[in-house]
Enzyme design. Structure first.
Site, PDB file in Angstrom:
ATOM      1  N   THR A 158      13.095  23.951  20.537  1.00  0.00           N
ATOM      2  CA  THR A 158      12.203  23.298  21.494  1.00  0.00           C
ATOM      3  C   THR A 158      12.419  23.829  22.908  1.00  0.00           C
ATOM      4  O   THR A 158      13.521  24.287  23.245  1.00  0.00           O
ATOM      5  CB  THR A 158      12.478  21.777  21.468  1.00  0.00           C
ATOM      6  OG1 THR A 158      11.892  21.165  22.618  1.00  0.00           O
ATOM      7  CG2 THR A 158      13.966  21.458  21.512  1.00  0.00           C
ATOM      8  N   ASP A 159      11.407  23.690  23.750  1.00  0.00           N
ATOM      9  CA  ASP A 159      11.575  24.057  25.166  1.00  0.00           C
ATOM     10  C   ASP A 159      12.468  23.052  25.902  1.00  0.00           C
ATOM     11  O   ASP A 159      12.908  23.319  27.020  1.00  0.00           O
ATOM     12  CB  ASP A 159      10.214  24.179  25.874  1.00  0.00           C
ATOM     13  CG  ASP A 159       9.408  22.889  25.916  1.00  0.00           C
ATOM     14  OD1 ASP A 159       9.807  21.899  25.265  1.00  0.00           O
ATOM     15  OD2 ASP A 159       8.378  22.867  26.612  1.00  0.00           O
ATOM     16  N   GLU A 160      12.741  21.896  25.270  1.00  0.00           N
ATOM     17  CA  GLU A 160      13.520  20.860  25.968  1.00  0.00           C
ATOM     18  C   GLU A 160      14.968  21.297  26.217  1.00  0.00           C
ATOM     19  O   GLU A 160      15.643  20.713  27.056  1.00  0.00           O
ATOM     20  CB  GLU A 160      13.447  19.533  25.194  1.00  0.00           C
ATOM     21  CG  GLU A 160      12.001  19.087  25.040  1.00  0.00           C
ATOM     22  CD  GLU A 160      11.797  17.675  24.515  1.00  0.00           C
ATOM     23  OE1 GLU A 160      12.686  16.833  24.685  1.00  0.00           O
ATOM     24  OE2 GLU A 160      10.721  17.424  23.932  1.00  0.00           O
TER      25      GLU A 160
ATOM     26  N   TYR B 161      18.787  14.341  22.255  1.00  0.00           N
ATOM     27  CA  TYR B 161      17.971  15.198  21.389  1.00  0.00           C
ATOM     28  C   TYR B 161      18.059  16.657  21.843  1.00  0.00           C
ATOM     29  O   TYR B 161      18.410  17.546  21.053  1.00  0.00           O
ATOM     30  CB  TYR B 161      16.507  14.731  21.389  1.00  0.00           C
ATOM     31  CG  TYR B 161      15.544  15.773  20.849  1.00  0.00           C
ATOM     32  CD1 TYR B 161      15.595  16.173  19.512  1.00  0.00           C
ATOM     33  CD2 TYR B 161      14.596  16.389  21.678  1.00  0.00           C
ATOM     34  CE1 TYR B 161      14.724  17.147  19.020  1.00  0.00           C
ATOM     35  CE2 TYR B 161      13.730  17.359  21.191  1.00  0.00           C
ATOM     36  CZ  TYR B 161      13.791  17.739  19.859  1.00  0.00           C
ATOM     37  OH  TYR B 161      12.936  18.694  19.376  1.00  0.00           O
TER      38      TYR B 161
ATOM     39  N   LYS C  67      19.713  20.008  20.020  1.00  0.00           N
ATOM     40  CA  LYS C  67      18.958  21.226  19.695  1.00  0.00           C
ATOM     41  C   LYS C  67      19.578  22.444  20.401  1.00  0.00           C
ATOM     42  O   LYS C  67      19.667  23.526  19.829  1.00  0.00           O
ATOM     43  CB  LYS C  67      17.482  21.070  20.098  1.00  0.00           C
ATOM     44  CG  LYS C  67      16.691  20.090  19.274  1.00  0.00           C
ATOM     45  CD  LYS C  67      16.536  20.468  17.799  1.00  0.00           C
ATOM     46  CE  LYS C  67      15.670  21.681  17.578  1.00  0.00           C
ATOM     47  NZ  LYS C  67      15.424  21.902  16.115  1.00  0.00           N
TER      48      LYS C  67
HETATM   49  P1  NAD Z   1       9.502  15.488  12.429  1.00  0.00           P
HETATM   50  O1  NAD Z   1      10.430  14.429  12.900  1.00  0.00           O
HETATM   51  O2  NAD Z   1       8.056  15.177  12.273  1.00  0.00           O
HETATM   52  O3  NAD Z   1      10.001  16.070  11.040  1.00  0.00           O
HETATM   53  C1  NAD Z   1      11.342  16.342  10.770  1.00  0.00           C
HETATM   54  C2  NAD Z   1      11.493  16.533   9.267  1.00  0.00           C
HETATM   55  O4  NAD Z   1      12.878  16.811   8.998  1.00  0.00           O
HETATM   56  C3  NAD Z   1      11.122  15.296   8.454  1.00  0.00           C
HETATM   57  O5  NAD Z   1      10.327  15.666   7.341  1.00  0.00           O
HETATM   58  C4  NAD Z   1      12.464  14.747   8.002  1.00  0.00           C
HETATM   59  O6  NAD Z   1      12.407  14.059   6.759  1.00  0.00           O
HETATM   60  C5  NAD Z   1      13.293  16.017   7.900  1.00  0.00           C
HETATM   61  N1  NAD Z   1      14.729  15.742   8.052  1.00  0.00           N
HETATM   62  C6  NAD Z   1      15.345  15.010   9.010  1.00  0.00           C
HETATM   63  N2  NAD Z   1      16.665  14.947   8.795  1.00  0.00           N
HETATM   64  C7  NAD Z   1      16.907  15.692   7.662  1.00  0.00           C
HETATM   65  C8  NAD Z   1      18.083  16.012   6.943  1.00  0.00           C
HETATM   66  N3  NAD Z   1      19.282  15.553   7.321  1.00  0.00           N
HETATM   67  N4  NAD Z   1      17.970  16.796   5.849  1.00  0.00           N
HETATM   68  C9  NAD Z   1      16.757  17.275   5.455  1.00  0.00           C
HETATM   69  N5  NAD Z   1      15.604  16.969   6.090  1.00  0.00           N
HETATM   70  C10 NAD Z   1      15.676  16.197   7.187  1.00  0.00           C
HETATM   71  O7  NAD Z   1       9.713  16.704  13.453  1.00  0.00           O
HETATM   72  P2  NAD Z   1       8.676  17.771  14.014  1.00  0.00           P
HETATM   73  O8  NAD Z   1       8.047  17.224  15.234  1.00  0.00           O
HETATM   74  O9  NAD Z   1       7.842  18.277  12.899  1.00  0.00           O
HETATM   75  O10 NAD Z   1       9.691  18.905  14.480  1.00  0.00           O
HETATM   76  C11 NAD Z   1      10.134  19.911  13.554  1.00  0.00           C
HETATM   77  C12 NAD Z   1      11.058  20.862  14.269  1.00  0.00           C
HETATM   78  O11 NAD Z   1      10.389  21.463  15.374  1.00  0.00           O
HETATM   79  C13 NAD Z   1      12.311  20.178  14.852  1.00  0.00           C
HETATM   80  O12 NAD Z   1      13.400  21.050  14.662  1.00  0.00           O
HETATM   81  C14 NAD Z   1      11.981  20.021  16.324  1.00  0.00           C
HETATM   82  O13 NAD Z   1      13.147  20.044  17.108  1.00  0.00           O
HETATM   83  C15 NAD Z   1      11.117  21.245  16.576  1.00  0.00           C
HETATM   84  N6  NAD Z   1      10.119  21.120  17.651  1.00  0.00           N
HETATM   85  C16 NAD Z   1       9.282  20.041  17.706  1.00  0.00           C
HETATM   86  C17 NAD Z   1       8.310  19.965  18.716  1.00  0.00           C
HETATM   87  C18 NAD Z   1       7.328  18.821  18.781  1.00  0.00           C
HETATM   88  O14 NAD Z   1       6.556  18.739  19.751  1.00  0.00           O
HETATM   89  N7  NAD Z   1       7.264  17.945  17.803  1.00  0.00           N
HETATM   90  C19 NAD Z   1       8.225  20.980  19.679  1.00  0.00           C
HETATM   91  C20 NAD Z   1       9.118  22.067  19.588  1.00  0.00           C
HETATM   92  C21 NAD Z   1      10.044  22.132  18.566  1.00  0.00           C
HETATM   93  P1  TYD Z   2       6.971  12.274  23.416  1.00  0.00           P
HETATM   94  O1  TYD Z   2       5.727  12.378  22.598  1.00  0.00           O
HETATM   95  O2  TYD Z   2       8.045  11.325  22.997  1.00  0.00           O
HETATM   96  O3  TYD Z   2       7.537  13.772  23.543  1.00  0.00           O
HETATM   97  P2  TYD Z   2       8.771  14.350  24.453  1.00  0.00           P
HETATM   98  O4  TYD Z   2       9.499  13.228  25.058  1.00  0.00           O
HETATM   99  O5  TYD Z   2       9.599  15.078  23.435  1.00  0.00           O
HETATM  100  O6  TYD Z   2       8.117  15.239  25.440  1.00  0.00           O
HETATM  101  O7  TYD Z   2       6.567  11.893  24.899  1.00  0.00           O
HETATM  102  C1  TYD Z   2       5.663  12.693  25.651  1.00  0.00           C
HETATM  103  C2  TYD Z   2       5.628  12.128  27.058  1.00  0.00           C
HETATM  104  O8  TYD Z   2       5.021  10.811  27.016  1.00  0.00           O
HETATM  105  C3  TYD Z   2       6.996  11.929  27.685  1.00  0.00           C
HETATM  106  O9  TYD Z   2       6.927  12.214  29.069  1.00  0.00           O
HETATM  107  C4  TYD Z   2       7.293  10.453  27.465  1.00  0.00           C
HETATM  108  C5  TYD Z   2       5.914   9.829  27.528  1.00  0.00           C
HETATM  109  N1  TYD Z   2       5.740   8.608  26.708  1.00  0.00           N
HETATM  110  C6  TYD Z   2       5.223   7.437  27.287  1.00  0.00           C
HETATM  111  O10 TYD Z   2       4.932   7.375  28.493  1.00  0.00           O
HETATM  112  N2  TYD Z   2       5.090   6.327  26.484  1.00  0.00           N
HETATM  113  C7  TYD Z   2       5.411   6.352  25.160  1.00  0.00           C
HETATM  114  O11 TYD Z   2       5.263   5.290  24.474  1.00  0.00           O
HETATM  115  C8  TYD Z   2       5.906   7.551  24.583  1.00  0.00           C
HETATM  116  C9  TYD Z   2       6.277   7.626  23.127  1.00  0.00           C
HETATM  117  C10 TYD Z   2       6.041   8.671  25.402  1.00  0.00           C
END
Ligand code: NAD
Ligand code: TYD
Length: 350
Positions: free
Chosen positions: A131-133, A156, A160
């Site tokens: 992630t970019d975070e 988180y 990562k």
């Molecule tokens: P998500 O929470 O929707 O999915 C995570 C998946 O991992 C789920 O299916 C869960 O069952 C599985 N999982 C969790 N713990 C596990 C374990 N111990 N063993 C096996 N499986 C397990 O997450 P997402 O949003 O799809 O993110 C996927 C990846 O991409 C993550 O690594 C996250 O850090 C990265 N990412 C997410 C975003 C975003 O905006 N959502 C952006 C950049 C990177």
């Molecule tokens: P989120 O979807 O949790 O992603 P991330 O924190 O990983 O960027 O949140 C996106 C943005 O929205 C973040 O600045 C937090 C804000 N947010 C709210 O204001 N209210 C909410 O209920 C949630 C879930 C997020």
């Protein structure tokens, strides 16, 4: 012929990556390994689950011995690692789970790959999705590049960042062939409704308050999830071993502006008077350590590998809102936990 292990394939991004690879590469066998936590949902993959080249493995990456065994049994050639705990608010409430899965789980997979490949690394790849975070929080100006120093600020992002460091350490220390990509916030179908966009769509539909953290002035850089899946495919096939790529769509939105946009689109789609849904906006206590702004510079990926996002945000958000409105049953099932029954019926014959 390649055997690819995709971890976290039942989650939001993972399910789009699995579908993309299963459909585009019929000569690969795609193994989707997922623990099926609250965020994992096999219904996301109902359309590919009977494909010849798809297998599901229910397993926990925290089980080191099982990871070794699965590599020995199946002989995976490559890993695309997405399994993680992914929600910042949960990491604040309960950090330990993030340390176990995101850090220890990643090391378990690195060890299993290293042990299984035994120094014969030709054609092998451990691709880590991050992630970019990890780069921390920006002020009003600037963007994250691949050279930006890591400065994670939530449990988180710290977990990562640790996993990214470990992946790089296995490259430098053991020569394990790795790649890493760091992507901005994703949106699109199948995202668990605890994240901003699906949560707010669901709440607007049900006339529930929209909890805006702080003043709503935080900025996120949004990318459509399928564009992320295509970027992963591009890097997986064309990136150089040991490289890192940032992925993002140059699409920054202040939370409150995005929320107002969603309210107005939903007013139109639900036949409400303009301004009706915006009255649900409720300012609440800010998230602890809330990162102000993320913005990602993905010019390296665009320049070196030719990837560009396919969708404009206006198009992507319409598609996304339509999907959630048309899939209320999906939203209801993931919030009720009924999807666990789907797994039992599909895979355990109960
Ligand atoms: P998500 O929470 O929707 O999915 C995570 C998946 O991992 C789920 O299916 C869960 O069952 C599985 N999982 C969790 N713990 C596990 C374990 N111990 N063993 C096996 N499986 C397990 O997450 P997402 O949003 O799809 O993110 C996927 C990846 O991409 C993550 O690594 C996250 O850090 C990265 N990412 C997410 C975003 C975003 O905006 N959502 C952006 C950049 C990177
Ligand atoms: P989120 O979807 O949790 O992603 P991330 O924190 O990983 O960027 O949140 C996106 C943005 O929205 C973040 O600045 C937090 C804000 N947010 C709210 O204001 N209210 C909410 O209920 C949630 C879930 C997020």
């Amino acid at each position: 012929m390649k055997k690819i292990l995709i971890t976290g394939g039942a989650g939001f991004i993972g399910s789009h990556v699995v579908r993309h690879f299963v459909k585009k590469y019929p000569h690969y066998t795609i193994f989707n390994l997922d623990k099926l936590t609250y965020a994992g949902n096999l219904v996301n993959l109902a359309d590919v689950e009977s494909a010849e080249n798809y297998r599901f493995i229910k397993a926990d990456i925290n089980d080191a011995a099982l990871m070794q065994q699965l590599f020995a049994d199946h002989g995976f050639d490559a890993v695309i690692h997405l399994a993680a705990e992914s929600h910042v608010d949960r990491s604040i409430a309960s950090p330990n789970e993030f340390v176990f899965t995101n850090i220890v789980g990643t090391v378990n997979l690195l060890n299993a790959a290293r042990h299984s490949w035994q120094g014969r690394f030709d054609g092998k790849l451990f691709y880590h999705v991050s992630t970019d975070e990890v780069y921390g929080s920006l002020g009003e100006e600037g963007m994250f590049t691949e050279e930006t120093a890591y400065d994670p600020r939530s449990p988180y992002s710290a977990s990562k960042a640790s996993s990214d460091h470990l992946v790089r350490a296995y490259f430098h220390t053991f020569g394990l062939p790795v790649m890493i990509s760091n992507c901005s916030n994703n949106y699109g179908p199948n995202q668990f409704p605890e994240k901003l966009i699906p949560l707010f769509i669901n709440n607007i539909r049900h006339n529930k308050p929209l909890p805006v953290y702080g003043k709503g002035e935080n900025v996120r850089d949004w990318l459509y999830v399928i564009d992320h899946a295509v970027a992963i495919d591009t890097i997986f096939h064309s990136g150089r071993i040991g490289e890192t790529f940032n992925i993002g769509g140059h699409n920054e939105w202040k939370n409150i502006d995005l929320i107002k946009l969603m309210c107005s689109i939903l007013d139109r789609k639900l036949g409400r008077d303009p301004g009706t849904s915006a009255r649900l906006i409720t300012y609440v206590k800010d998230r602890a350590g809330h990162d102000l702004r993320y913005a990602i510079d993905s010019s390296k990926l665009q320049r070196e590998l030719g990837w560009v996002p396919s969708l404009q945000f206006e198009e992507g958000i319409e598609l996304t809102i339509n999907w959630y409105l048309e899939n209320q049953a999906w939203l209801d099932s993931v919030t009720s936990g009924a999807y666990q029954q789907y797994y039992e019926a599909m895979y355990l014959g109960r």
